[in-house]
Every structure is written in structure tokens, then in C-alpha cells.
Design a protein around this motif. Structure first.
Motif, mmCIF file in Angstrom:
data_model
loop_
_atom_site.group_PDB
_atom_site.id
_atom_site.type_symbol
_atom_site.label_atom_id
_atom_site.label_comp_id
_atom_site.label_asym_id
_atom_site.label_seq_id
_atom_site.Cartn_x
_atom_site.Cartn_y
_atom_site.Cartn_z
ATOM 1 N N ARG A 1 -7.621 1.217 1.559
ATOM 2 C CA ARG A 1 -6.388 1.859 0.914
ATOM 3 C C ARG A 1 -6.394 0.883 -0.314
ATOM 4 O O ARG A 1 -6.030 1.614 -1.359
ATOM 5 N N ALA A 2 -6.418 -0.241 -0.189
ATOM 6 C CA ALA A 2 -6.196 -1.213 -1.128
ATOM 7 C C ALA A 2 -7.211 -1.193 -2.321
ATOM 8 O O ALA A 2 -6.999 -0.822 -3.552
ATOM 9 N N LEU A 3 -8.572 -0.855 -2.041
ATOM 10 C CA LEU A 3 -9.560 -0.563 -3.054
ATOM 11 C C LEU A 3 -9.527 0.969 -3.674
ATOM 12 O O LEU A 3 -9.247 1.044 -4.853
ATOM 13 N N LEU A 4 -8.777 1.864 -3.087
ATOM 14 C CA LEU A 4 -8.311 3.111 -3.659
ATOM 15 C C LEU A 4 -7.242 3.045 -4.584
ATOM 16 O O LEU A 4 -7.453 3.736 -5.404
ATOM 17 N N LEU B 1 0.920 -1.175 -0.098
ATOM 18 C CA LEU B 1 -0.110 0.082 0.134
ATOM 19 C C LEU B 1 0.907 1.098 0.052
ATOM 20 O O LEU B 1 1.908 1.286 0.617
ATOM 21 N N ARG B 2 0.268 2.281 -0.685
ATOM 22 C CA ARG B 2 1.079 3.685 -0.792
ATOM 23 C C ARG B 2 0.748 4.222 0.173
ATOM 24 O O ARG B 2 -0.559 4.534 0.441
ATOM 25 N N ALA B 3 1.490 5.299 0.533
ATOM 26 C CA ALA B 3 1.080 6.574 1.672
ATOM 27 C C ALA B 3 0.072 7.238 1.137
ATOM 28 O O ALA B 3 -0.720 8.016 1.772
ATOM 29 N N THR B 4 0.404 7.580 -0.281
ATOM 30 C CA THR B 4 -0.568 8.593 -1.028
ATOM 31 C C THR B 4 -0.853 8.115 -2.472
ATOM 32 O O THR B 4 -0.108 7.061 -2.732
ATOM 33 N N LEU B 5 -1.659 8.650 -3.001
ATOM 34 C CA LEU B 5 -2.113 8.242 -4.284
ATOM 35 C C LEU B 5 -1.763 9.313 -5.420
ATOM 36 O O LEU B 5 -1.994 9.234 -6.389
ATOM 37 N N GLU C 1 3.891 4.900 -11.893
ATOM 38 C CA GLU C 1 3.784 4.420 -10.509
ATOM 39 C C GLU C 1 2.358 4.159 -10.110
ATOM 40 O O GLU C 1 2.065 3.242 -9.420
ATOM 41 N N SER C 2 1.393 4.760 -11.014
ATOM 42 C CA SER C 2 0.154 4.394 -10.649
ATOM 43 C C SER C 2 -0.346 3.002 -11.001
ATOM 44 O O SER C 2 -1.189 2.287 -10.434
ATOM 45 N N ARG C 3 0.133 2.728 -12.388
ATOM 46 C CA ARG C 3 0.082 1.288 -12.703
ATOM 47 C C ARG C 3 0.749 0.266 -11.666
ATOM 48 O O ARG C 3 -0.014 -0.618 -11.506
ATOM 49 N N GLN C 4 1.642 0.509 -11.396
ATOM 50 C CA GLN C 4 2.249 -0.352 -10.606
ATOM 51 C C GLN C 4 1.520 -0.622 -9.173
ATOM 52 O O GLN C 4 1.583 -1.404 -8.543
ATOM 53 N N ALA C 5 1.151 0.747 -8.716
ATOM 54 C CA ALA C 5 0.305 0.728 -7.465
ATOM 55 C C ALA C 5 -0.910 -0.012 -7.687
ATOM 56 O O ALA C 5 -1.393 -0.624 -6.748
ATOM 57 N N GLU C 6 -1.557 -0.011 -8.636
ATOM 58 C CA GLU C 6 -2.778 -0.558 -8.933
ATOM 59 C C GLU C 6 -2.622 -2.116 -8.827
ATOM 60 O O GLU C 6 -3.238 -2.833 -8.187
ATOM 61 N N MET C 7 -1.544 -2.551 -9.355
ATOM 62 C CA MET C 7 -1.056 -3.953 -9.361
ATOM 63 C C MET C 7 -0.773 -4.419 -7.646
ATOM 64 O O MET C 7 -1.163 -5.646 -7.480
ATOM 65 N N GLU C 8 -0.229 -3.750 -7.153
ATOM 66 C CA GLU C 8 0.122 -3.890 -5.764
ATOM 67 C C GLU C 8 -1.222 -3.710 -4.718
ATOM 68 O O GLU C 8 -1.251 -4.536 -3.884
ATOM 69 N N GLY C 9 -1.999 -3.031 -5.303
ATOM 70 C CA GLY C 9 -3.443 -2.987 -4.531
ATOM 71 C C GLY C 9 -4.027 -4.115 -4.808
ATOM 72 O O GLY C 9 -4.689 -4.648 -3.790
ATOM 73 N N ARG C 10 -4.272 -4.570 -5.745
ATOM 74 C CA ARG C 10 -4.748 -6.036 -6.321
ATOM 75 C C ARG C 10 -4.154 -7.216 -5.277
ATOM 76 O O ARG C 10 -4.892 -8.059 -4.731
#
Length: 118
Positions: free
Chosen positions: A53-56, A8-12, A18-27
């Protein structure tokens, strides 16, 4: 839960890459949370904020994120433990679901509480 938090990221506020990577990590975080919940390893009170946070982070279920943020805010008001973080994630959930005016108000609440918590 530490593995989940690692995804999970501290901020979005992220670049496109980074956003694409964050989406995969969120899943990945959501899958881990599903497993934790299935095995009832920890109480839902500990997993629900992480699930929000993961959903976001995945950006896939904005209505579910908004509903969960509302429930978490309600619970924190009842317990008397409303923090800037709760308002921040609530604001992002509202924004993700297209409610800009309410998101703006929630983010103002987060900003108002943040100096008091520092």
C-alpha cells in the motif's frame, strides 16, 4: 504498525493536493516499515501488505509494487484467504505499472468478492 497504518490511505482516488500529501505520507510509511523490518519487530507477513500500500501511495516503484502484489496474491491463494482487498491492491499495482487489461480483471475480482465479504 499503527503509525504506519496512519500514513496509509484506504483508497488512492484523491485530488491532486491530496495525492501529493498521500505520496509524502507513503514515503514516511516506507521509512517506518524499513525500520520495523530491520529490527524484526513483527513478521514480514504483517508488514508486506502495508509495504504494498505504501509503495502504491508513493507511486515511485511500480514494478516493485506489482511484484509484491503478485507474491501476496500467490500466498493468499495458498492459504485459501483471497480477499477483495488483495485483488484491489493488485489491480492498482498493475495499473500503476501500465498493465490496464490485467488491472481491469483484478479490479473485477475485487468487486466480485466485495459483496461476499460484506
Amino acid at each position: 504498525l499503527r503509525r504506519v497504518e496512519g500514513f496509509l490511505r484506504a483508497t488512492l482516488e484523491l485530488s491532486a493536493t491530496e495525492s501529493r500529501q498521500a505520496e509524502m505520507e507513503g514515503r514516511q510509511a516506507l521509512r517506518l516499515l524499513d525500520e520495523v523490518d530491520r529490527q524484526q519487530m513483527v513478521p514480514p507477513s504483517q508488514t508486506r501488505p502495508l509495504r504494498l500500500r505504501a509503495l502504491l501511495q508513493t507511486k515511485e516503484k511500480p514494478a516493485e509494487a506489482q511484484k509484491l502484489s503478485e507474491e501476496l496474491l500467490k500466498e493468499s491463494r495458498i492459504s485459501g484467504d483471497v480477499t477483495a482487498d488483495i485483488w484491489y491492491w493488485r489491480g492498482l499495482a498493475l495499473l500503476g505499472n501500465g498493465d490496464r487489461s490485467s488491472a481491469k480483471a483484478a479490479l473485477r475480482q475485487a468487486a466480485a468478492l466485495a459483496p461476499a465479504e460484506a
